[in-house]
Design a protein around this motif. Structure first.
Motif, PDB file in Angstrom:
ATOM      1  N   LEU A   1       0.838  -1.208   0.000  1.00 40.10           N
ATOM      2  CA  LEU A   1       0.000   0.000   0.000  1.00 40.10           C
ATOM      3  C   LEU A   1       0.864   1.246   0.000  1.00 40.10           C
ATOM      4  CD1 LEU A   1      -2.976  -0.672   2.438  1.00 40.10           C
ATOM      5  CD2 LEU A   1      -3.034  -0.366  -0.029  1.00 40.10           C
ATOM      6  N   GLU A   2       1.721   1.362  -0.974  1.00 34.37           N
ATOM      7  CA  GLU A   2       2.605   2.525  -1.031  1.00 34.37           C
ATOM      8  C   GLU A   2       1.977   3.694  -1.782  1.00 34.37           C
ATOM      9  OE1 GLU A   2       6.429   1.110  -2.320  1.00 34.37           O
ATOM     10  OE2 GLU A   2       6.618  -0.156  -0.545  1.00 34.37           O
ATOM     11  N   ARG A   3       0.924   3.430  -2.530  1.00 31.68           N
ATOM     12  CA  ARG A   3       0.169   4.482  -3.222  1.00 31.68           C
ATOM     13  C   ARG A   3      -1.255   4.461  -2.695  1.00 31.68           C
ATOM     14  NH1 ARG A   3       0.872   3.598  -9.584  1.00 31.68           N
ATOM     15  NH2 ARG A   3      -1.275   3.114  -9.139  1.00 31.68           N
ATOM     16  N   PRO A   4      -2.020   5.530  -2.959  1.00 33.71           N
ATOM     17  CA  PRO A   4      -3.431   5.499  -2.550  1.00 33.71           C
ATOM     18  C   PRO A   4      -4.140   4.291  -3.164  1.00 33.71           C
ATOM     19  CG  PRO A   4      -2.799   7.702  -3.232  1.00 33.71           C
ATOM     20  CD  PRO A   4      -1.645   6.796  -3.577  1.00 33.71           C
ATOM     21  N   LEU A   5      -5.092   3.773  -2.446  1.00 34.13           N
ATOM     22  CA  LEU A   5      -5.842   2.599  -2.869  1.00 34.13           C
ATOM     23  C   LEU A   5      -6.550   2.865  -4.191  1.00 34.13           C
ATOM     24  CD1 LEU A   5      -6.344  -0.177  -1.522  1.00 34.13           C
ATOM     25  CD2 LEU A   5      -8.464   0.750  -0.637  1.00 34.13           C
ATOM     26  N   ALA A   6      -6.387   1.948  -5.138  1.00 34.00           N
ATOM     27  CA  ALA A   6      -7.068   2.058  -6.431  1.00 34.00           C
ATOM     28  C   ALA A   6      -8.569   1.890  -6.205  1.00 34.00           C
ATOM     29  CB  ALA A   6      -6.564   0.984  -7.391  1.00 34.00           C
ATOM     30  N   VAL A   7      -9.333   2.850  -6.690  1.00 37.28           N
ATOM     31  CA  VAL A   7     -10.788   2.818  -6.522  1.00 37.28           C
ATOM     32  C   VAL A   7     -11.411   2.962  -7.892  1.00 37.28           C
ATOM     33  CG1 VAL A   7     -12.762   3.955  -5.455  1.00 37.28           C
ATOM     34  CG2 VAL A   7     -10.589   3.870  -4.232  1.00 37.28           C
ATOM     35  N   ASP A   8     -12.370   2.095  -8.180  1.00 35.69           N
ATOM     36  CA  ASP A   8     -13.067   2.150  -9.460  1.00 35.69           C
ATOM     37  C   ASP A   8     -14.506   1.704  -9.222  1.00 35.69           C
ATOM     38  OD1 ASP A   8     -14.033   0.561 -12.020  1.00 35.69           O
ATOM     39  OD2 ASP A   8     -12.539   2.024 -12.674  1.00 35.69           O
ATOM     40  N   PRO A   9     -15.474   2.395  -9.821  1.00 42.28           N
ATOM     41  CA  PRO A   9     -16.873   1.990  -9.624  1.00 42.28           C
ATOM     42  C   PRO A   9     -17.139   0.541 -10.046  1.00 42.28           C
ATOM     43  CG  PRO A   9     -16.763   4.132 -10.681  1.00 42.28           C
ATOM     44  CD  PRO A   9     -15.364   3.612 -10.632  1.00 42.28           C
ATOM     45  N   GLY A  10     -16.452   0.072 -11.078  1.00 40.49           N
ATOM     46  CA  GLY A  10     -16.631  -1.314 -11.516  1.00 40.49           C
ATOM     47  C   GLY A  10     -16.152  -2.304 -10.473  1.00 40.49           C
TER      48      GLY A  10
END
Length: 177
Positions: free
Chosen positions: A27-36
Motif C-alpha cells: 500500500l505505497e500508493r493510494p488505494l485504487a478505486v473504481d466503480p466497476g
C-alpha cells in the motif's frame, strides 16, 4: 450503543488487513478505486453471504481455521478476476468454487496469475486476522454481534487491497482502465 460496538469491531478487523498490506509494502500508493470494482465487491459479497446462510441452514455455524484461510485466498483470487474483467471490459461471473475448501481457482490475466501466485498476502491476512481475533476480539464488545461480521469486514478489505494490487500490476503491464 450496539452500533458503536459493531463499528469498533469492524474497524479493528479491517485494520488487521490494512496493517498486513502496509507491512508487506503493498500500500505505497493510494488505494485504487473504481466503480466497476466496487460493484464487483458488492456482487461477490452478496454471493458469499448467501453461501454462509446456506451453511447455517445446514447447521454449519462454525468455521474452521482452514475454512477461514480459504476465504481469504478466495477473495484474493476473485479480486484478480474482477480486475482482469474490468481491464477487458468483461462481466464478472464469480463462481463460488473453493470458497471453503481451499481449492480456489484463479481465473485472471496470465501475468497477473503468475504474480498473484508469488504473493503471500491472503495467508498473511488470514494469519493476522486469526491472531487479532484470538488476542483482541474477546476484549471488544461482541454482545449481539454475529462473529461472521468482523471476518467479512477483514475479507472486504482483503478484496479491496487485492484489487489495488491487481490494478497496479495490470497497469504496469500496459493495461489501461
Amino acid at each position: 450503543m450496539s452500533e458503536f460496538s459493531r463499528s469498533l469491531l469492524a474497524q479493528a478487523a479491517a485494520l488487521t488487513v490494512v496493517d498486513t498490506a502496509r507491512s508487506a509494502g503493498l500500500l505505497e500508493r493510494p488505494l485504487a478505486v473504481d466503480p466497476g470494482l466496487a460493484e464487483a465487491e458488492k456482487e461477490l459479497f452478496f454471493k458469499m453471504f448467501e453461501q454462509v446462510a446456506d451453511r447455517r441452514r445446514r447447521n454449519l455455524h462454525e468455521l474452521s481455521s482452514d475454512e477461514v484461510s480459504s476465504l481469504f485466498t478466495f477473495v484474493f483470487a476473485r479480486a484478480a478476476e474482477a480486475a482482469t474483467n474490468l481491464a477487458n471490459r468483461q462481466p464478472n461471473r464469480f463462481e463460488m468454487l473453493g470458497m471453503f475448501d481451499g481449492k480456489v481457482p484463479l481465473n485472471a490475466d496470465e501475468r497477473l496469475v503468475g504474480y498473484f501466485k508469488k504473493l503471500t498476502f491472503p495467508t498473511d491476512c488470514a494469519r493476522a486476522y486469526w491472531e487479532w481475533y484470538q488476542r483482541d476480539a474477546e476484549s471488544l464488545p461482541l454482545r449481539g454481534t454475529d462473529p461472521i461480521l468482523p471476518l467479512f469486514e477483514a475479507l472486504k478489505w482483503t478484496f479491496r487491497i487485492s484489487c489495488h494490487i491487481a490494478v497496479e500490476k495490470l497497469e504496469a503491464d500496459g493495461f489501461r482502465f
